[in-house]
Design a protein around this motif. Structure first.
Motif, PDB file in Angstrom:
ATOM      1  N   GLN A 205       0.699  -1.260   0.107  1.00 63.23           N
ATOM      2  CA  GLN A 205      -0.049   0.031   0.080  1.00 63.23           C
ATOM      3  C   GLN A 205       0.827   1.377   0.006  1.00 63.23           C
ATOM      4  N   LEU A 206       2.138   1.273   0.062  1.00 63.28           N
ATOM      5  CA  LEU A 206       3.171   2.198  -0.064  1.00 63.28           C
ATOM      6  C   LEU A 206       3.564   2.530  -1.299  1.00 63.28           C
ATOM      7  N   ALA A 207       3.195   1.814  -2.189  1.00 59.90           N
ATOM      8  CA  ALA A 207       3.621   1.967  -3.699  1.00 59.90           C
ATOM      9  C   ALA A 207       2.973   3.149  -4.051  1.00 59.90           C
ATOM     10  N   PRO A 208       3.679   3.739  -5.267  1.00 57.48           N
ATOM     11  CA  PRO A 208       3.196   5.138  -5.726  1.00 57.48           C
ATOM     12  C   PRO A 208       1.910   5.023  -6.471  1.00 57.48           C
ATOM     13  N   ALA A 209       1.020   5.808  -6.026  1.00 62.60           N
ATOM     14  CA  ALA A 209      -0.416   5.697  -6.777  1.00 62.60           C
ATOM     15  C   ALA A 209      -1.136   4.348  -6.678  1.00 62.60           C
ATOM     16  N   TYR A 210      -0.869   3.979  -5.230  1.00 60.65           N
ATOM     17  CA  TYR A 210      -1.362   2.212  -5.040  1.00 60.65           C
ATOM     18  C   TYR A 210      -2.746   2.043  -5.775  1.00 60.65           C
ATOM     19  N   THR A 211      -3.572   3.066  -5.174  1.00 58.39           N
ATOM     20  CA  THR A 211      -5.048   2.616  -5.722  1.00 58.39           C
ATOM     21  C   THR A 211      -5.249   2.633  -6.973  1.00 58.39           C
ATOM     22  N   VAL A 212      -4.606   3.537  -7.948  1.00 52.75           N
ATOM     23  CA  VAL A 212      -4.860   3.502  -9.243  1.00 52.75           C
ATOM     24  C   VAL A 212      -4.210   2.397  -9.617  1.00 52.75           C
ATOM     25  N   LEU A 213      -2.951   2.048  -9.456  1.00 51.62           N
ATOM     26  CA  LEU A 213      -2.210   1.261  -9.971  1.00 51.62           C
ATOM     27  C   LEU A 213      -2.788  -0.242  -9.693  1.00 51.62           C
ATOM     28  N   LYS A 214      -3.458  -0.419  -8.463  1.00 54.20           N
ATOM     29  CA  LYS A 214      -4.098  -1.603  -8.270  1.00 54.20           C
ATOM     30  C   LYS A 214      -5.331  -1.764  -9.134  1.00 54.20           C
ATOM     31  N   SER A 215      -6.126  -0.766  -9.240  1.00 49.76           N
ATOM     32  CA  SER A 215      -7.468  -0.744 -10.208  1.00 49.76           C
ATOM     33  C   SER A 215      -7.077  -0.952 -11.674  1.00 49.76           C
ATOM     34  N   LEU A 216      -6.001  -0.368 -12.034  1.00 49.54           N
ATOM     35  CA  LEU A 216      -5.662  -0.639 -13.573  1.00 49.54           C
ATOM     36  C   LEU A 216      -5.380  -2.077 -13.713  1.00 49.54           C
ATOM     37  N   ILE A 217      -4.395  -2.952 -12.692  1.00 47.61           N
ATOM     38  CA  ILE A 217      -4.034  -4.225 -12.919  1.00 47.61           C
ATOM     39  C   ILE A 217      -5.024  -5.020 -12.817  1.00 47.61           C
ATOM     40  N   GLN A 218      -6.215  -4.745 -11.927  1.00 46.38           N
ATOM     41  CA  GLN A 218      -7.266  -5.607 -11.806  1.00 46.38           C
ATOM     42  C   GLN A 218      -8.247  -5.446 -13.074  1.00 46.38           C
ATOM     43  N   ALA A 219      -8.256  -4.327 -13.565  1.00 43.12           N
ATOM     44  CA  ALA A 219      -9.092  -4.231 -14.774  1.00 43.12           C
ATOM     45  C   ALA A 219      -8.613  -5.144 -15.929  1.00 43.12           C
ATOM     46  N   GLY A 220      -7.180  -5.238 -15.945  1.00 44.48           N
ATOM     47  CA  GLY A 220      -6.494  -6.055 -16.943  1.00 44.48           C
ATOM     48  C   GLY A 220      -6.634  -7.522 -16.795  1.00 44.48           C
ATOM     49  N   CYS A 221      -6.502  -7.816 -15.281  1.00 48.15           N
ATOM     50  CA  CYS A 221      -6.802  -9.337 -15.195  1.00 48.15           C
ATOM     51  C   CYS A 221      -8.369  -9.821 -15.574  1.00 48.15           C
ATOM     52  N   SER A 222      -9.212  -8.897 -15.205  1.00 48.68           N
ATOM     53  CA  SER A 222     -10.615  -9.044 -15.599  1.00 48.68           C
ATOM     54  C   SER A 222     -10.653  -9.395 -17.307  1.00 48.68           C
ATOM     55  N   ALA A 223     -10.149  -8.458 -18.053  1.00 48.97           N
ATOM     56  CA  ALA A 223      -9.839  -8.508 -19.442  1.00 48.97           C
ATOM     57  C   ALA A 223      -9.613  -9.882 -19.789  1.00 48.97           C
ATOM     58  N   ALA A 224      -8.203 -10.049 -19.229  1.00 51.50           N
ATOM     59  CA  ALA A 224      -7.503 -11.373 -19.356  1.00 51.50           C
ATOM     60  C   ALA A 224      -8.462 -12.777 -19.172  1.00 51.50           C
ATOM     61  N   ILE A 225      -9.355 -12.680 -17.974  1.00 52.81           N
ATOM     62  CA  ILE A 225     -10.073 -13.940 -17.585  1.00 52.81           C
ATOM     63  C   ILE A 225     -11.182 -14.050 -18.675  1.00 52.81           C
ATOM     64  N   TYR A 226     -11.806 -12.842 -19.117  1.00 55.83           N
ATOM     65  CA  TYR A 226     -12.808 -13.021 -20.110  1.00 55.83           C
ATOM     66  C   TYR A 226     -12.276 -13.420 -21.498  1.00 55.83           C
ATOM     67  N   LEU A 227     -11.099 -13.105 -22.030  1.00 52.29           N
ATOM     68  CA  LEU A 227     -10.443 -13.402 -23.279  1.00 52.29           C
ATOM     69  C   LEU A 227     -10.214 -14.838 -23.129  1.00 52.29           C
ATOM     70  N   SER A 228      -9.342 -15.478 -22.068  1.00 52.86           N
ATOM     71  CA  SER A 228      -8.896 -16.641 -22.080  1.00 52.86           C
ATOM     72  C   SER A 228     -10.038 -17.796 -21.869  1.00 52.86           C
ATOM     73  N   GLU A 229     -11.124 -17.289 -21.150  1.00 53.71           N
ATOM     74  CA  GLU A 229     -12.311 -18.510 -21.035  1.00 53.71           C
ATOM     75  C   GLU A 229     -12.718 -18.744 -22.569  1.00 53.71           C
ATOM     76  N   ARG A 230     -12.707 -17.727 -23.587  1.00 53.24           N
ATOM     77  CA  ARG A 230     -13.230 -17.786 -24.618  1.00 53.24           C
ATOM     78  C   ARG A 230     -12.494 -18.009 -25.901  1.00 53.24           C
ATOM     79  N   PHE A 231     -11.096 -17.978 -25.895  1.00 54.37           N
ATOM     80  CA  PHE A 231     -10.402 -17.992 -27.168  1.00 54.37           C
ATOM     81  C   PHE A 231      -9.266 -18.899 -26.902  1.00 54.37           C
TER      82      PHE A 231
END
Length: 231
Positions: A205-231
């Motif tokens: 939680q001491l990482a620079p812009a932790y909240t923003v960084l976490k949100s961006l990474i998790q958005a990428g994870c959600s996209a990866a899950i969606y795509l990997s299930e289907r393709f």
């Protein structure tokens, strides 16, 4: 063409995907024959003997999606930790990352076995996850220990949430048919949550812009899950 047959497809865009699919089917058929020979042509219950899970007794589509996406997720996690170790492997946090990576290697090994046992094709996006996973791990590690741990928290939280969704899905069907698959997913879910907690303990939680960084990474994870299930 062999046997004097000429098959003509119009358009290069049609040829490549079709050829790839034909080649993939041939590879999987060869792989299945090898496994069958190794196990005396026993059924898939070789893998899940106590619950009697076979391709005939389970929902093929559901298991395909679960194993494919979980294999992709564990592969991506391995690449993330590889990227982190490339940057931070010689630092004080190196052994912590290595321990988590070793568990992810075990997870990937298990899903590699399940891919063969259930004849599930991997996602076609594996080469992409190879590069993106390593880049994400190395990139966040360049922010320092805190950045790497923030990445770990974000990714492991996403994976644990995804595993929980899969557990609910299987429990809503016929859980007695999925006993051992549920055990695997629950075990891996618990270990991902351990990694999540380790990340928090090591100042994620001491990482620079932790909240923003976490949100961006998790958005990428959600996209990866969606795509990997289907393709």
């Amino acid at each position: 063409m062999r046997g004097g047959r000429d098959v003509v497809f119009s358009g290069d865009a049609l040829k490549c995907p079709l050829r790839i699919r034909v080649l993939w089917n041939e590879v999987m058929a060869h792989l299945y024959r090898a496994v069958s020979a190794a196990y005396g042509r026993r059924r898939i219950s070789v893998r899940f003997s106590s619950s009697g899970m076979t391709l005939d007794s389970i929902s093929r589509a559901a298991v395909d999606r679960i194993i494919r996406v979980d294999h992709a997720g564990e592969y991506g996690a391995n690449r993330i930790y590889a990227g982190q170790m490339a940057v931070l492997g010689r630092t004080s946090v190196g052994p912590v990352i290595q321990k988590m990576w070793d568990q992810e290697k075990d997870h990937l090994k298990k899903f590699n076995e399940l891919m063969v046992a259930f004849r599930v094709r991997p996602t076609i996006l594996m080469p992409f996850w190879n590069v993106v996973g390593f880049a994400l791990g190395a990139g966040t590690a360049l922010l320092g220990k805190e950045g790497a741990m923030a990445c770990t928290v974000a990714v492991e939280e996403s994976i644990a949430h995804h595993y929980n969704n899969q557990i609910r899905t299987l429990m809503e069907k016929e859980p007695e048919k999925y006993t051992e698959l549920l055990q695997v997913i629950r075990k891996f879910r618990d270990e991902e949550l351990e990694h999540h907690d380790i990340g928090l303990e090591h100042d994620a939680q001491l990482a620079p812009a932790y909240t923003v960084l976490k949100s961006l990474i998790q958005a990428g994870c959600s996209a990866a899950i969606y795509l990997s299930e289907r393709f």
